[in-house]
Design a protein around this motif. Structure first.
Motif, PDB file in Angstrom:
ATOM      1  N   SER A   2       0.832  -1.190   0.000  1.00  0.00           N
ATOM      2  CA  SER A   2       0.000   0.000   0.000  1.00  0.00           C
ATOM      3  C   SER A   2       0.873   1.248   0.000  1.00  0.00           C
ATOM      4  CB  SER A   2      -0.898   0.009   1.240  1.00  0.00           C
ATOM      5  OG  SER A   2      -1.632   1.205   1.328  1.00  0.00           O
ATOM      6  N   GLY A   3       0.383   2.291  -0.665  1.00  0.00           N
ATOM      7  CA  GLY A   3       1.024   3.594  -0.571  1.00  0.00           C
ATOM      8  C   GLY A   3       2.115   3.879  -1.579  1.00  0.00           C
ATOM      9  N   TYR A   4       2.580   2.865  -2.303  1.00  0.00           N
ATOM     10  CA  TYR A   4       3.655   3.057  -3.271  1.00  0.00           C
ATOM     11  C   TYR A   4       3.307   2.353  -4.581  1.00  0.00           C
ATOM     12  CZ  TYR A   4       6.423   4.591   0.730  1.00  0.00           C
ATOM     13  OH  TYR A   4       6.862   5.258   1.844  1.00  0.00           O
ATOM     14  N   ALA A   5       3.807   2.902  -5.678  1.00  0.00           N
ATOM     15  CA  ALA A   5       3.583   2.271  -6.981  1.00  0.00           C
ATOM     16  C   ALA A   5       4.571   1.128  -7.186  1.00  0.00           C
ATOM     17  CB  ALA A   5       3.748   3.304  -8.097  1.00  0.00           C
ATOM     18  N   ASP A   6       4.126   0.061  -7.826  1.00  0.00           N
ATOM     19  CA  ASP A   6       5.045  -0.996  -8.247  1.00  0.00           C
ATOM     20  C   ASP A   6       5.922  -0.470  -9.374  1.00  0.00           C
ATOM     21  OD1 ASP A   6       3.795  -2.717  -6.486  1.00  0.00           O
ATOM     22  OD2 ASP A   6       2.460  -3.562  -7.997  1.00  0.00           O
ATOM     23  N   ASP A   7       7.147  -0.980  -9.467  1.00  0.00           N
ATOM     24  CA  ASP A   7       8.029  -0.558 -10.560  1.00  0.00           C
ATOM     25  C   ASP A   7       8.889  -1.734 -11.004  1.00  0.00           C
ATOM     26  OD1 ASP A   7      10.987  -0.194  -9.325  1.00  0.00           O
ATOM     27  OD2 ASP A   7       9.508   0.395  -7.833  1.00  0.00           O
ATOM     28  N   ILE A   8       9.400  -1.622 -12.226  1.00  0.00           N
ATOM     29  CA  ILE A   8      10.244  -2.672 -12.788  1.00  0.00           C
ATOM     30  C   ILE A   8      11.365  -2.036 -13.589  1.00  0.00           C
ATOM     31  CG2 ILE A   8       8.790  -2.903 -14.862  1.00  0.00           C
ATOM     32  CD1 ILE A   8       9.490  -5.931 -14.795  1.00  0.00           C
ATOM     33  N   VAL A  67      20.724  -1.567 -22.901  1.00  0.00           N
ATOM     34  CA  VAL A  67      19.615  -0.632 -22.758  1.00  0.00           C
ATOM     35  C   VAL A  67      18.879  -1.001 -21.474  1.00  0.00           C
ATOM     36  CG1 VAL A  67      17.971  -2.013 -24.091  1.00  0.00           C
ATOM     37  CG2 VAL A  67      17.615   0.447 -23.863  1.00  0.00           C
ATOM     38  N   SER A  68      18.475   0.019 -20.713  1.00  0.00           N
ATOM     39  CA  SER A  68      17.720  -0.182 -19.489  1.00  0.00           C
ATOM     40  C   SER A  68      16.348   0.458 -19.658  1.00  0.00           C
ATOM     41  CB  SER A  68      18.449   0.452 -18.290  1.00  0.00           C
ATOM     42  OG  SER A  68      17.671   0.351 -17.116  1.00  0.00           O
ATOM     43  N   ILE A  69      15.308  -0.306 -19.392  1.00  0.00           N
ATOM     44  CA  ILE A  69      13.927   0.175 -19.512  1.00  0.00           C
ATOM     45  C   ILE A  69      13.285   0.129 -18.130  1.00  0.00           C
ATOM     46  CG2 ILE A  69      11.676  -0.233 -20.565  1.00  0.00           C
ATOM     47  CD1 ILE A  69      13.153  -1.657 -22.845  1.00  0.00           C
ATOM     48  N   LYS A  70      12.796   1.283 -17.674  1.00  0.00           N
ATOM     49  CA  LYS A  70      12.114   1.351 -16.387  1.00  0.00           C
ATOM     50  C   LYS A  70      10.643   1.683 -16.616  1.00  0.00           C
ATOM     51  CE  LYS A  70      16.248   2.750 -13.844  1.00  0.00           C
ATOM     52  NZ  LYS A  70      16.862   3.762 -12.949  1.00  0.00           N
ATOM     53  N   ALA A  71       9.791   1.075 -15.800  1.00  0.00           N
ATOM     54  CA  ALA A  71       8.356   1.279 -15.957  1.00  0.00           C
ATOM     55  C   ALA A  71       7.682   1.243 -14.593  1.00  0.00           C
ATOM     56  CB  ALA A  71       7.763   0.199 -16.874  1.00  0.00           C
ATOM     57  N   VAL A  72       6.518   1.907 -14.483  1.00  0.00           N
ATOM     58  CA  VAL A  72       5.780   1.991 -13.220  1.00  0.00           C
ATOM     59  C   VAL A  72       4.331   1.580 -13.430  1.00  0.00           C
ATOM     60  CG1 VAL A  72       7.253   3.775 -12.214  1.00  0.00           C
ATOM     61  CG2 VAL A  72       5.293   4.437 -13.616  1.00  0.00           C
ATOM     62  N   SER A  73       3.682   1.205 -12.317  1.00  0.00           N
ATOM     63  CA  SER A  73       2.321   0.682 -12.408  1.00  0.00           C
ATOM     64  C   SER A  73       1.261   1.783 -12.438  1.00  0.00           C
ATOM     65  CB  SER A  73       2.042  -0.254 -11.231  1.00  0.00           C
ATOM     66  OG  SER A  73       2.124   0.450  -9.997  1.00  0.00           O
ATOM     67  N   ILE A  74       1.643   3.038 -12.123  1.00  0.00           N
ATOM     68  CA  ILE A  74       0.696   4.151 -12.203  1.00  0.00           C
ATOM     69  C   ILE A  74       1.051   4.980 -13.425  1.00  0.00           C
ATOM     70  CG2 ILE A  74      -0.293   6.157 -11.063  1.00  0.00           C
ATOM     71  CD1 ILE A  74       0.464   4.994  -8.410  1.00  0.00           C
ATOM     72  N   LEU A 141      -7.729   2.605   6.035  1.00  0.00           N
ATOM     73  CA  LEU A 141      -7.732   1.663   4.923  1.00  0.00           C
ATOM     74  C   LEU A 141      -6.446   1.783   4.110  1.00  0.00           C
ATOM     75  CD1 LEU A 141     -11.425   2.109   3.726  1.00  0.00           C
ATOM     76  CD2 LEU A 141     -10.503   0.310   5.206  1.00  0.00           C
ATOM     77  N   ALA A 142      -6.203   0.802   3.248  1.00  0.00           N
ATOM     78  CA  ALA A 142      -5.001   0.769   2.420  1.00  0.00           C
ATOM     79  C   ALA A 142      -5.379   0.980   0.957  1.00  0.00           C
ATOM     80  CB  ALA A 142      -4.271  -0.559   2.596  1.00  0.00           C
ATOM     81  N   LEU A 143      -4.442   1.539   0.192  1.00  0.00           N
ATOM     82  CA  LEU A 143      -4.682   1.853  -1.214  1.00  0.00           C
ATOM     83  C   LEU A 143      -3.532   1.348  -2.064  1.00  0.00           C
ATOM     84  CD1 LEU A 143      -6.221   3.477  -3.478  1.00  0.00           C
ATOM     85  CD2 LEU A 143      -4.756   5.401  -2.874  1.00  0.00           C
ATOM     86  N   LYS A 144      -3.874   0.693  -3.177  1.00  0.00           N
ATOM     87  CA  LYS A 144      -2.867   0.236  -4.128  1.00  0.00           C
ATOM     88  C   LYS A 144      -3.392   0.457  -5.539  1.00  0.00           C
ATOM     89  CE  LYS A 144      -0.085  -3.776  -5.484  1.00  0.00           C
ATOM     90  NZ  LYS A 144       1.234  -3.152  -5.290  1.00  0.00           N
ATOM     91  N   ILE A 145      -2.503   0.879  -6.437  1.00  0.00           N
ATOM     92  CA  ILE A 145      -2.843   1.046  -7.850  1.00  0.00           C
ATOM     93  C   ILE A 145      -2.039   0.030  -8.649  1.00  0.00           C
ATOM     94  CG2 ILE A 145      -3.026   2.665  -9.769  1.00  0.00           C
ATOM     95  CD1 ILE A 145      -4.575   3.556  -7.312  1.00  0.00           C
ATOM     96  N   THR A 146      -2.727  -0.840  -9.379  1.00  0.00           N
ATOM     97  CA  THR A 146      -2.022  -1.827 -10.187  1.00  0.00           C
ATOM     98  C   THR A 146      -2.927  -2.329 -11.293  1.00  0.00           C
ATOM     99  OG1 THR A 146      -0.782  -3.915 -10.119  1.00  0.00           O
ATOM    100  CG2 THR A 146      -2.701  -3.777  -8.702  1.00  0.00           C
ATOM    101  N   ASP A 147      -2.342  -2.598 -12.461  1.00  0.00           N
ATOM    102  CA  ASP A 147      -3.051  -3.221 -13.573  1.00  0.00           C
ATOM    103  C   ASP A 147      -4.338  -2.464 -13.927  1.00  0.00           C
ATOM    104  OD1 ASP A 147      -3.002  -5.110 -15.541  1.00  0.00           O
ATOM    105  OD2 ASP A 147      -3.991  -6.667 -14.365  1.00  0.00           O
ATOM    106  N   ASN A 148      -4.228  -1.120 -13.947  1.00  0.00           N
ATOM    107  CA  ASN A 148      -5.353  -0.237 -14.273  1.00  0.00           C
ATOM    108  C   ASN A 148      -6.519  -0.393 -13.292  1.00  0.00           C
ATOM    109  OD1 ASN A 148      -6.161   1.885 -16.047  1.00  0.00           O
ATOM    110  ND2 ASN A 148      -7.700   0.538 -16.924  1.00  0.00           N
ATOM    111  N   GLN A 149      -6.187  -0.735 -12.040  1.00  0.00           N
ATOM    112  CA  GLN A 149      -7.189  -0.871 -10.993  1.00  0.00           C
ATOM    113  C   GLN A 149      -6.853  -0.012  -9.790  1.00  0.00           C
ATOM    114  OE1 GLN A 149      -9.145  -4.973 -10.205  1.00  0.00           O
ATOM    115  NE2 GLN A 149      -7.015  -5.402 -10.645  1.00  0.00           N
ATOM    116  N   ILE A 150      -7.876   0.555  -9.158  1.00  0.00           N
ATOM    117  CA  ILE A 150      -7.757   1.160  -7.835  1.00  0.00           C
ATOM    118  C   ILE A 150      -8.225   0.113  -6.835  1.00  0.00           C
ATOM    119  CG2 ILE A 150      -8.577   2.978  -6.295  1.00  0.00           C
ATOM    120  CD1 ILE A 150      -9.033   4.726  -8.774  1.00  0.00           C
ATOM    121  N   ILE A 151      -7.335  -0.278  -5.946  1.00  0.00           N
ATOM    122  CA  ILE A 151      -7.651  -1.321  -4.969  1.00  0.00           C
ATOM    123  C   ILE A 151      -7.668  -0.694  -3.575  1.00  0.00           C
ATOM    124  CG2 ILE A 151      -6.933  -3.521  -3.969  1.00  0.00           C
ATOM    125  CD1 ILE A 151      -5.486  -4.090  -6.627  1.00  0.00           C
ATOM    126  N   ILE A 152      -8.788  -0.825  -2.885  1.00  0.00           N
ATOM    127  CA  ILE A 152      -8.923  -0.310  -1.522  1.00  0.00           C
ATOM    128  C   ILE A 152      -9.279  -1.486  -0.622  1.00  0.00           C
ATOM    129  CG2 ILE A 152     -10.287   1.191  -0.005  1.00  0.00           C
ATOM    130  CD1 ILE A 152     -10.585   3.107  -2.386  1.00  0.00           C
TER     131      ILE A 152
END
Length: 301
Positions: A2-8, A67-74, A141-152
């Motif tokens: 919760s609270g942070y975006a996933d990244d790769i 080459v380095s590719i960085k991406a985030v879930s939001i 409550l907790a909040l997560k954003i992933t895969d084009n979803q708002i999860i509470i």
């Protein structure tokens, strides 16, 4: 969790300069990510989807040619964090507010907790993401954003789930670990006080955590009943105390582990018990490995 975006971050060799030319990805393009476990002949045994990520950074370097590719879930382009809004809701429910935000930003909503009646709330020159995060914090409550979803969701509900695995000292492969506990900003009780403005009558309630010693947290906030005061006291104590005992483990990668799951730790003395996974950092470099950030599940409130 919760609270942070996933990244790769993906690092690729580019001796043929393909990634600098025809294969160069567009910024904002989406990557669909999964962890795949294969057997000896290369066929897939298990696959764990990790969702969609938006490319936000590309680096080309030499030597060696990579080459380095960085991406985030939001996504950067989403209206969830890019537009400041002012609006209000009256006599509604938390899920309705969250659904309004999700619909307005073109995202789906996964609401995994009991609903909450809300008399009135305002969003004043805030992004939808900032507004929702603040609202979640206010109601525990907790909040997560992933895969084009708002999860509470409610972390307490997830803490009560059965452990998905046991980590036993001397039996489970562990490369390194660290546990820590603190008494700073940790409380054994919470006193809620509210004085009604018209009658000057004072409502006061104290909730104490069973079998716990320590200071009492004082909260001055509007509550209309003892039941509301008890709920607020428990929420405030959980917010303050949940980081009291934490751990960090480096282990061989395991596809069944995920943030929000619980684990049982054995053989670590005072630190034995049930923990919830707050964060997983995975890497594929000389083998599949991961680091788990965990915190002890709270009991009694």
């Amino acid at each position: 969790m919760s609270g942070y975006a996933d990244d790769i971050s993906i690092n690729l060799e580019d001796r043929g300069k393909l990634w600098q030319n025809d294969w160069f990805p567009d910024k904002g393009a989406l990557i669909e990510v999964a962890v795949v476990v294969q057997n000896g002949n290369g066929s897939t045994e298990e696959e764990k989807p990790l969702g969609l990520f938006e490319i936000d950074n590309i680096t080309s370097s030499e030597p060696p040619s990579e080459v380095s590719i960085k991406a985030v879930s939001i996504p950067e382009k989403t209206e969830l964090r890019g537009i400041m809004r002012s609006r209000s809701w009256e006599k509604t429910r938390f899920s309705m507010i969250a659904n309004d935000v999700a619909t307005g930003t073109g995202m789906d909503l996964f609401y995994d907790t009991e609903d909450i009646d809300i008399e009135r709330v305002e969003q004043t020159e805030q992004s939808d993401l900032s507004f929702l995060m603040g609202l979640c914090k206010n109601y525990g409550l907790a909040l997560k954003i992933t895969d084009n979803q708002i999860i509470i969701f409610d972390e307490e509900k997830y803490e009560q789930a059965e452990p998905i695995a046991e980590i036993t000292r001397g039996e489970t492969p562990v490369k390194s670990y660290k546990f820590e506990t603190t008494i700073r900003e940790v409380y054994a009780a919470c006193r809620v006080v509210y004085q009604f403005p018209k009658t000057k009558e004072k409502l006061e309630y104290i909730f104490r955590i069973p079998n716990k010693n320590g200071n009492t947290l004082q909260v001055n906030a509007q509550v209309n009943s003892i039941a509301e005061a008890e709920k607020l006291a428990k929420k405030e104590l959980r917010n303050r105390n949940k980081e009291e005992t934490k751990g960090n483990f480096s282990i061989p990668g395991n596809i069944k582990y995920f943030a929000g799951a619980t684990l049982m730790f054995n053989g670590y003395g005072w630190f034995d018990g049930k923990y919830i996974i707050e964060k997983i950092s995975s890497s594929e470099n000389n083998g599949y490995n991961m680091t788990l950030d965990v915190r002890r599940c709270l009991d009694g409130y």
